[in-house]
Scaffold this active site. Structure first.
Site, PDB file in Angstrom:
ATOM      1  N   ASP A 141      -6.377  -7.476   4.616  1.00 38.41           N
ATOM      2  CA  ASP A 141      -7.086  -6.462   3.624  1.00 38.41           C
ATOM      3  C   ASP A 141      -7.838  -7.645   2.735  1.00 38.41           C
ATOM      4  O   ASP A 141      -9.663  -7.385   3.124  1.00 38.41           O
ATOM      5  CB  ASP A 141      -6.934  -5.385   2.528  1.00 38.41           C
ATOM      6  N   LYS A 157       3.112 -15.549   2.286  1.00 42.68           N
ATOM      7  CA  LYS A 157       3.027 -16.245   0.836  1.00 42.68           C
ATOM      8  C   LYS A 157       5.034 -16.735   0.494  1.00 42.68           C
ATOM      9  O   LYS A 157       5.343 -15.575  -0.577  1.00 42.68           O
ATOM     10  CB  LYS A 157       2.352 -14.992  -0.500  1.00 42.68           C
ATOM     11  N   ASP A 197     -12.370  -8.924   3.983  1.00 40.39           N
ATOM     12  CA  ASP A 197     -13.854  -9.212   3.829  1.00 40.39           C
ATOM     13  C   ASP A 197     -14.458 -10.282   3.500  1.00 40.39           C
ATOM     14  O   ASP A 197     -15.897 -11.080   3.496  1.00 40.39           O
ATOM     15  CB  ASP A 197     -13.124  -8.492   1.859  1.00 40.39           C
ATOM     16  N   ASP A 233      -2.836 -18.239  -0.159  1.00 38.20           N
ATOM     17  CA  ASP A 233      -4.744 -19.402  -0.917  1.00 38.20           C
ATOM     18  C   ASP A 233      -4.719 -19.753   0.132  1.00 38.20           C
ATOM     19  O   ASP A 233      -6.318 -20.318   0.177  1.00 38.20           O
ATOM     20  CB  ASP A 233      -3.561 -19.879  -1.569  1.00 38.20           C
ATOM     21  N   TYR A 251       0.964  -1.447   0.149  1.00 40.02           N
ATOM     22  CA  TYR A 251      -0.566  -0.179   0.130  1.00 40.02           C
ATOM     23  C   TYR A 251       0.988   1.489  -0.155  1.00 40.02           C
ATOM     24  O   TYR A 251       0.594   2.152  -0.500  1.00 40.02           O
ATOM     25  CB  TYR A 251      -0.335   0.071   1.481  1.00 40.02           C
TER      26      TYR A 251
HETATM   27  C1  IPM Z   1     -10.169  -1.171   4.105  1.00 41.27           C
HETATM   28  C2  IPM Z   1     -10.518  -1.031   2.490  1.00 41.27           C
HETATM   29  C3  IPM Z   1      -9.621   0.611   2.461  1.00 41.27           C
HETATM   30  C4  IPM Z   1      -8.434  -0.967   2.355  1.00 41.27           C
HETATM   31  C5  IPM Z   1      -9.530   1.107   0.894  1.00 41.27           C
HETATM   32  C6  IPM Z   1     -10.665   2.205   1.185  1.00 41.27           C
HETATM   33  C7  IPM Z   1      -8.776   2.254   0.549  1.00 41.27           C
HETATM   34  O1  IPM Z   1     -11.109  -1.314   1.646  1.00 41.27           O
HETATM   35  O2  IPM Z   1     -10.074  -0.546   5.066  1.00 41.27           O
HETATM   36  O3  IPM Z   1     -10.361  -2.701   4.300  1.00 41.27           O
HETATM   37  O4  IPM Z   1      -7.580  -1.202   1.031  1.00 41.27           O
HETATM   38  O5  IPM Z   1      -8.031  -0.592   3.294  1.00 41.27           O
HETATM   39 MN    MN Z   2     -10.935  -4.003   2.863  1.00 43.88          MN
END
Ligand code: IPM
Ligand code: MN
Length: 348
Positions: A235, A179, A239, A211, A134
């Site tokens: 990240d 990884k 999710d 993975d 990032y």
């Molecule tokens: C998160 C979001 C952010 C990230 C984006 C919006 C920059 O996806 O907080 O997980 O990738 O960190």
């Molecule tokens: Mn995210």
């Protein structure tokens, strides 16, 4: 009085934050200061986060954030997300704690079979937040582009320490996700981790390629307690882990550095497609405020009151749109009011 800098942001950000403030007003007295970040700031100042806004955030006891971003700003030179990265970096909050808990009340909203989640889902992803790809060097030429993943030992050690501290308060099991079969930076994570965890014989530690971790999360989520990983992998996996709890609209996060100050935000984005429709789930934001009370303000009792108010809302059968396929659902504001009404009635 504790001072909270509040960033409503874009999309559903303002809606979920408004509901969160309703809840906070029920559990204590706080001083609020509002700053702009993301698209709304770009519109006003040309910058995603101005220096004055960052300085204001730095002077607060905690920062509460809704969400930033939207298609309106996708092709601009400055992106709303730049503000998010700048505030994380500027506050030095390198450890992003993302708990995934499947509440009993929401078992039906979890897409996995009962047989898979019979042992529950209760994990904490500890995501490195201010380093890695990032923030690495990046570049673009006419037909090429690159982003660099780079970690120092010091960056790895400090996030491992946060993971170890969390695991000691939980089930004492840490999974380091990387990884290392491919990436040199992951091989550094592995060697630093194995030396570091020698100092924590009370913890069970294992290592997993990312993975495989993505697969194991779906195959047997109860095998995880604390996952510690890089910015990018965290990240993605968070999710995925969020869906185990029924909806990404449920997941809060706390971003911490070395002091007591933190940045608290739902893990979901600004969902511009549903902004203004009342379909947003404010629970991730409300639970982020609960994490703020626990981690930055030492108000565990009030934090528990909020969590219990959310659980009561769910056990009473209320569902926001993301949590049900039935046409019977409550709006963002109704959810906030119902949860606020539960505060105190069901003491921790
Ligand atoms: C998160 C979001 C952010 C990230 C984006 C919006 C920059 O996806 O907080 O997980 O990738 O960190
Ligand atoms: Mn995210």
């Amino acid at each position: 009085m504790m001072k909270i800098v509040v960033i409503k942001g874009d999309g559903i950000g303002p809606e979920v934050i408004d509901e969160t403030l309703k809840i906070l007003d029920r559990v204590g007295r706080f001083e609020y200061e509002f700053i702009d970040m993301g698209g709304c700031s770009i519109d006003k100042t040309g910058e995603a986060l101005t220096k004055e806004a960052l300085d204001t955030a730095k002077a607060a006891d905690a920062v509460l954030l809704g969400a930033v971003g939207g298609p309106k700003w996708d092709n601009g030179k400055v992106r709303p997300e730049d503000g998010l990265l700048a505030i994380r970096k500027g506050l030095g909050v390198y450890a992003n704690l993302r708990p995934s808990v499947l509440y009993e009340e929401l078992k039906d909203a979890c897409p996995l079979k009962d047989t898979v989640v019979k042992n529950g889902v209760d994990m904490l992803i500890v995501r490195e937040l201010t380093g890695g790809i990032y923030f690495g060097e990046k570049g673009r030429s006419s037909d090429e582009a690159y982003d660099v993943e780079r970690y120092s030992e010091a960056e790895i050690i400090r996030i491992l320490r946060k993971a170890a501290e969390a695991a000691l308060r939980r089930k004492r099991h840490v999974t380091v996700v990387d990884k290392a079969n491919i990436l040199e930076s992951s091989r550094l994570w592995r060697s630093v981790s194995s030396a570091f965890f020698r100092g924590y014989p009370q913890l069970e530690v294992d290592y997993m390629y990312v993975d495989n971790a993505a697969m194991q999360l779906i195959k047997d989520p109860s095998r995880f307690d604390v996952i510690v990983t890089s910015n990018m992998f965290g990240d993605i996996l968070s999710d995925e882990a969020s869906m185990l709890t029924g909806s990404i609209g449920m997941l809060p996060s706390a971003s911490l550095g070395d002091g007591g100050k933190g940045l608290y935000e739902p893990i979901h984005g600004s969902a511009p497609d549903i902004a203004g429709t009342g379909l947003a789930n404010p629970i991730a934001s409300i639970l982020s405020a609960a994490m703020m009370l626990e981690y930055s303000f030492d108000m565990k009792h009030e934090s528990d009151m909020i969590v219990n108010a959310v659980r009561k809302f769910l056990s009473d059968g209320h569902r926001t749109r993301d949590l049900t396929s039935s046409p019977e659902y409550v709006t963002t504001a109704e959810a906030g009011s119902l949860i606020a009404g539960n505060i105190g009635k069901y003491k921790a």
